[in-house]
Write an enzyme that holds these catalytic residues in place. Structure first.
Site, PDB file in Angstrom:
ATOM      1  N   TRP A   1       0.812  -1.214   0.000  1.00 57.09           N
ATOM      2  CA  TRP A   1       0.000   0.000   0.000  1.00 57.09           C
ATOM      3  C   TRP A   1       0.846   1.265   0.000  1.00 57.09           C
ATOM      4  CZ3 TRP A   1      -4.322  -0.335  -2.131  1.00 57.09           C
ATOM      5  CH2 TRP A   1      -5.129  -1.466  -1.981  1.00 57.09           C
TER       6      TRP A   1
ATOM      7  N   ASP B   1      -1.607   6.661   6.236  1.00 57.37           N
ATOM      8  CA  ASP B   1      -2.700   5.836   5.721  1.00 57.37           C
ATOM      9  C   ASP B   1      -3.041   4.792   6.789  1.00 57.37           C
ATOM     10  OD1 ASP B   1      -4.370   4.030   4.533  1.00 57.37           O
ATOM     11  OD2 ASP B   1      -3.008   3.493   2.890  1.00 57.37           O
TER      12      ASP B   1
ATOM     13  N   LYS C   1     -12.300  -1.362   6.410  1.00 55.96           N
ATOM     14  CA  LYS C   1     -11.487  -2.307   7.176  1.00 55.96           C
ATOM     15  C   LYS C   1     -11.979  -2.389   8.625  1.00 55.96           C
ATOM     16  CE  LYS C   1      -9.125  -2.528   3.440  1.00 55.96           C
ATOM     17  NZ  LYS C   1      -7.866  -1.867   3.119  1.00 55.96           N
TER      18      LYS C   1
HETATM   19  C1  LIG Z   1      -7.380  -1.355   1.752  1.00 58.58           C
HETATM   20  C2  LIG Z   1      -6.276  -0.390   1.841  1.00 58.58           C
HETATM   21  C3  LIG Z   1      -6.121   0.634   0.882  1.00 58.58           C
HETATM   22  C4  LIG Z   1      -7.031   0.780  -0.322  1.00 58.58           C
HETATM   23  O1  LIG Z   1      -8.236   1.249   0.092  1.00 58.58           O
HETATM   24  P1  LIG Z   1      -9.367   1.646  -0.983  1.00 58.58           P
HETATM   25  O2  LIG Z   1     -10.398   2.230  -0.082  1.00 58.58           O
HETATM   26  O3  LIG Z   1      -9.782   0.380  -1.647  1.00 58.58           O
HETATM   27  O4  LIG Z   1      -8.798   2.616  -1.919  1.00 58.58           O
HETATM   28  C5  LIG Z   1      -5.074   1.505   1.042  1.00 58.58           C
HETATM   29  N1  LIG Z   1      -4.246   1.423   2.085  1.00 58.58           N
HETATM   30  C6  LIG Z   1      -4.355   0.453   3.017  1.00 58.58           C
HETATM   31  C7  LIG Z   1      -3.384   0.399   4.153  1.00 58.58           C
HETATM   32  C8  LIG Z   1      -5.380  -0.481   2.923  1.00 58.58           C
HETATM   33  O5  LIG Z   1      -5.503  -1.430   3.856  1.00 58.58           O
END
Ligand SMILES: *Cc1c(COP(=O)(O)O)cnc(C)c1O
Length: 360
Positions: A102, A172, A196
């Site tokens: 990511w 993030d 998540k």
């Molecule tokens: C799932 C995830 C993403 C992507 O998220 P989207 O909402 O599908 O764009 C980005 N960063 C992390 C750490 C993730 O777990």
């Protein structure tokens, strides 16, 4: 009703009591004669739902008044663009720490808008550890430093917060959002896709320090512009109302459970129990450095990878979902978000033991 033990990486398990409440309120939200899905975002009662969700999130994370909370769309991936477009200002570069799939994507997307400098990454592409802070090649002139506190695919997590002077920290938090208390003041911007740990897909939560709002690039789309969103209460266009409502219920659920201290304790118990079993059983292996292991996404491989399909098929029959590892890593992954109960982990360990007895 038959519910499985859901270890999905995202979208992922939601608290059953939240789903039950959504069901109870689906056709008629508290006497208004309609579903939340059918309400105007600009009228009561949705404005109350929206404000309550924000207030509850502020309580949960102890968010200072000097931070804006935005309820956006576009996912965490949208923020890979939004962060550089909003925070670049007069600067030309930003620092990126790459510790897994990511953060790598974030850096690649950031490179469209500025000079995205990778200031730290492991020596190989297996992403099994976090490079120590002392070796990071930081730039004082960076618009921000971006990192990913929990790498959902590789199962690597920071158990410490980078401390920077002058350069805002952009994080993030998608997969570890609300899994432990954090000091919001350490960050310039925090973002998380809700699917998540905080609700259904379609909502992205952004927490941004006030002074970083209002310097977006001219090319920044209206829907990603922090200032427009902050000034309109995240309603410069139609927000994801239903996802926002459900996230609000998840925030209340987390508060009722005792808040983030309690989420952290449960997360610690679940992950340490699973790691203890994996470490004591030679048939299973986790490749991540012990100090950098994720409490949220536990990756593991089988000693004999030709048994992967048998493991997953058996797991399905035994009532488990979502255990297949990401194709980049292979093997298995158990995602232990807040709504995954401790009994699910106990049941998984029982199944893993049984699998070794039969096939190991
Ligand atoms: C799932 C995830 C993403 C992507 O998220 P989207 O909402 O599908 O764009 C980005 N960063 C992390 C750490 C993730 O777990």
């Amino acid at each position: 009703m038959s519910r499985v033990y859901n270890f999905n990486p995202g979208p992922a398990a939601l608290p059953v009591s939240v789903l039950q409440q959504v069901k109870d309120e689906l056709l008629d939200w508290r006497g208004h004669g309609m579903s939340v899905m059918e309400m105007s975002h600009r009228a009561e009662p949705f404005l109350t739902i929206a404000a309550e969700a924000e207030a509850d999130l502020r309580r949960l994370l102890d968010i200072p008044d000097s931070y804006k909370v935005l309820f956006m769309q576009g996912g965490a991936t949208g923020q890979f663009s939004a962060v550089p477009m909003n925070l670049r200002g007069a600067r030309t570069s930003a620092d990126y720490v790459v510790t897994g799939a990511w953060s790598q994507k974030a850096a690649r997307e950031g490179a469209k808008y500025l000079d995205a400098t990778v200031v730290a990454r492991p020596d190989d592409d297996r992403f099994t550890y976090i490079p120590p802070f002392s070796g990071w090649a930081l730039n004082d002139e960076a618009a921000f430093l971006h990192y990913t506190p929990n790498e959902t695919v590789h199962g690597v997590e920071f158990h410490w917060t980078p401390k920077l002077e002058g350069v805002p920290l952009a994080a993030d938090f998608s997969s570890s959002f609300l899994s432990r208390p954090i000091n919001v003041r350490d960050y310039g911007v925090i973002y998380a896709g809700a699917q998540k740990n905080a609700g259904p897909a379609g909502l992205t939560v952004v927490i941004v320090r006030e002074d970083l709002v209002g310097q977006s690039l001219g090319c920044c789309p209206l829907v990603l512009d922090y200032r427009t969103l902050a000034e309109s209460g995240s309603m410069s266009n139609t927000p994801p109302t239903f996802a926002w409502y459900i996230a609000g219920l998840v925030f209340k659920w987390a508060l009722d459970q005792g808040g983030l201290e309690s989420m952290a304790a449960a997360s610690e118990r679940k992950s340490s129990r699973l790691y203890r079993y994996i470490d004591g059983e030679p048939f299973y292996e986790n490749p991540v450095a012990i100090s950098d292991r994720s409490r949220i996404n536990v990756v593991f491989t089988l000693a004999d990878s030709s048994l992967n399909d048998a493991f997953l098929q058996g797991a399905k029959l035994a009532g488990f979902a979502g255990l297949k590892g990401h194709r980049m890593v292979g093997g298995m992954r158990a995602s232990l978000y807040n709504a995954v109960p401790e009994v699910a982990v106990d049941a998984l360990i029982d199944y893993m033991q049984e699998f070794v007895r039969r096939r190991g």
